[in-house]
Design an enzyme around this catalytic site. Sequence first.
Site, PDB file in Angstrom:
ATOM      1  N   CYS A 196     -29.905  16.323 -11.134  1.00  0.00           N
ATOM      2  CA  CYS A 196     -30.301  16.161  -9.606  1.00  0.00           C
ATOM      3  C   CYS A 196     -29.554  14.548  -9.560  1.00  0.00           C
ATOM      4  O   CYS A 196     -28.336  14.322  -9.512  1.00  0.00           O
ATOM      5  CB  CYS A 196     -31.657  16.467  -9.399  1.00  0.00           C
ATOM      6  SG  CYS A 196     -31.722  16.542  -7.807  1.00  0.00           S
TER       7      CYS A 196
ATOM      8  N   HIS B  21     -32.343  21.775 -10.960  1.00  0.00           N
ATOM      9  CA  HIS B  21     -33.153  21.594 -11.948  1.00  0.00           C
ATOM     10  C   HIS B  21     -33.287  22.592 -12.725  1.00  0.00           C
ATOM     11  O   HIS B  21     -34.006  23.381 -12.639  1.00  0.00           O
ATOM     12  CB  HIS B  21     -34.594  21.251 -11.238  1.00  0.00           C
ATOM     13  CG  HIS B  21     -34.587  19.932 -10.667  1.00  0.00           C
ATOM     14  ND1 HIS B  21     -35.065  18.732 -11.167  1.00  0.00           N
ATOM     15  CD2 HIS B  21     -34.343  19.825  -9.411  1.00  0.00           C
ATOM     16  CE1 HIS B  21     -34.992  17.885 -10.181  1.00  0.00           C
ATOM     17  NE2 HIS B  21     -34.494  18.335  -9.147  1.00  0.00           N
TER      18      HIS B  21
ATOM     19  N   GLU C 125     -34.287  22.702 -15.552  1.00  0.00           N
ATOM     20  CA  GLU C 125     -35.661  22.527 -16.670  1.00  0.00           C
ATOM     21  C   GLU C 125     -36.824  23.493 -15.979  1.00  0.00           C
ATOM     22  O   GLU C 125     -37.582  23.830 -16.788  1.00  0.00           O
ATOM     23  CB  GLU C 125     -36.163  21.112 -16.846  1.00  0.00           C
ATOM     24  CG  GLU C 125     -36.569  20.479 -15.449  1.00  0.00           C
ATOM     25  CD  GLU C 125     -35.501  19.955 -14.826  1.00  0.00           C
ATOM     26  OE1 GLU C 125     -34.302  20.224 -14.582  1.00  0.00           O
ATOM     27  OE2 GLU C 125     -35.888  19.045 -13.789  1.00  0.00           O
TER      28      GLU C 125
END
Length: 536
Positions: A382, A508, A510
Site C-alpha cells: 500500500c 493488503h 497480509e
Amino acid sequence: MDTKYIFVTGGVSSSLGKGIISASLAKLLQSRNYSVTIQKLDPYINVDPGTLNPYEHGECYVTDDGAETDLDLGHYERFLNVPTSQANNVTTGRIYQTVIDKERHGDYLGKTVQIIPHITDEIKHRIKILGNKHKYDFVITEIGGTVGDIESLPYIEAVRQLKWDMPDNSLVIHLTLVPFLAASGELKTKPTQHSVKLLLENGIQPDILVLRTEHELTKEIRSKVARFCNVDISSVIQSIDASTIYEVPILMGQEKLDIQVLTKLKLKVGKSPELKQWKEFLLKRHQSEKTVTIALVGKYIELHDAYKSIVESFEHAGATNEAKVNVKWVDAEKVSSKDADNLLGEVHGILIAPGFGLRGVEGKIKAAKYARESKVPFLGICLGMQCAVIEFARNVLKIKEAHSTEMKPATAFPVIDLMAEQKSITNMGGTMRLGAYPCKLKEPSVSFNAYKNDTINERHRHRYEFNNAYLEQFEEAGMQAVGINPNTNLVEIMEIIDHPWYVGVQFHPEYKSTVLSPHPIFVDFINAAIKRSKIK
Ligand code: GLN
C-alpha cells in the site's frame, strides 16, 4: 440444529487473549464439522476502528466486504480460514448510531429511548443476526473489555437476557488470570473469585472458566475455583502460556474445552479432531532450521500489534518454506541515505509497511531505493508500494519533485494521486477504497509466478492510487504494472523487471494469509529472501 451462542467474557485484566481462546475453541468445533463464526463486540464509541491511531488499538483489519475492524478478526480468519464480514465486529458507536438513527426516523413511536431495552435489543439483534441469517451452528461472541468496566455493562446485560431467553442454546465462558506470586511461590485464585462475583452481580453465572496462568494448575486449585465459582471442576480449564498462539487450539483440545462446550449444550461428543494440517504447520514451524531476516520498515515499530497481520503472514510463509522469519524492526524515520546500509545491509528482504501521512515517508522512499539498487527482495504494501513508485520516479525517471498528493498536495508531479471521485470527500471515516477488488495479472511476472493464477481478489484500504498518466514512462524504464483492476484500470501491482524480486502491491495481502492458506505473495517473498541469504 438450533444455532448455539457462546459468549466469551474477560475478567481481572485486559489482554488475556479472549480473541485467541475464542478462535481456538472455534477451530476445535470447526474441525468437528460444525459451522462456526466468531464476533467481537467492542465497547468504545468510535463507529469503527478505522479512525483509531494504531498506537491506541493496533492494526485496523479489513474484511472482504470492506469493514474496518478490530485486529481480533484477523485471528478469527487466520484460525478458521473462513472470511469474516461487517457483521462480525460491532462497536458501541455503531449500536448507538443505529438506535439514534431509528429514533430520528420516528421508529420508536414516541417512546423514551433507553439503554434497556433499546440499546440492549440492538445488541441482541446484532448477535443473533449471524445465527438467523447465516445459520451457523455456533456463533461465538467475544465481549471486548473486562467485566466491571462501565462501558461493557450494556453488553453484559444483553448476554444475561440472551442466556435467559435461550437457556439450552447458550453458554458463557469467562476468561480470567491466576497470577503467580513469586515471593510466596503461589498461584492465587482470589482475583478469579472476585471477577466471577462481579459477573454474578450482573446476573450471569459462567458455565466454563478458562484460567490464564504461567504455571500448571494443580487439582487443588481447580477444585477451589470450582467450589467458589459454582462450576464443575471439569469446567475449570487451564490456559497456560504457549510459545505461539497457534499452539493454543491444541492446548485447549487437551484441556477438553470443546468437549465441555458440547456436553453442556447436550450435543454428541464423538471422536476428538485430529487437526492434522494444523499440527503439520506447528511441526514445520518448530523444525525450521533456516533463518531469514526481513526488515519491516514502518513508523509504529515499538508497537508490533500495529503490523499484526504482516507478522502473522511471515509465520505462515516461514513454515511453508521451512524457515524461521526474524523480523528486524526498522524505524522509517531513521533510514537516512547514510545509514541505510547500516540498517538494511544484513537483511535478506525488505518490507515497507502501509501507513498514512508524511511521517517516515522519506525514510521509506530511501529504503525502497536501497532495495532496488542492492537487489534485496522487496515487498511494498500500500503506502510501501506508493513509496517505491515515488522513489522510481525521482531516481530512475529523474522527476526529482515526484510525490504523492497525500504528502504534498501541490506537487507538479503527482505520481500517486487521488482519483477524481475521491477528490470531493472531506470526511475521514469510511471514505477509502475498502474491501476486496479483482485484479488481472500479466505474464510473465513475479506475481503471476507466485499466485499461479491470472485473476486474483485482494483487500484494499487507501485513498490514493498510482497515476496512470505516468504509466508509459514507468514501463519504458523497467517498472511495470503487472496487476490491473479490470473494471477501473487502476494499477494494483508494480514490479521492477531487472531485479530478482521487487513487488509493490496497492492492496493488503497480509489480511488474507491464514495457517492453512499462507499467502502466495508472502510465501514467494520469503522464498526469495532464502535465496538471497544463500548468496549473502
Ligand atoms: N496513505 C495511503 C493512501 O491512503 C496508503 C494507505 C495504506 O497504506 N493503507 O492511499
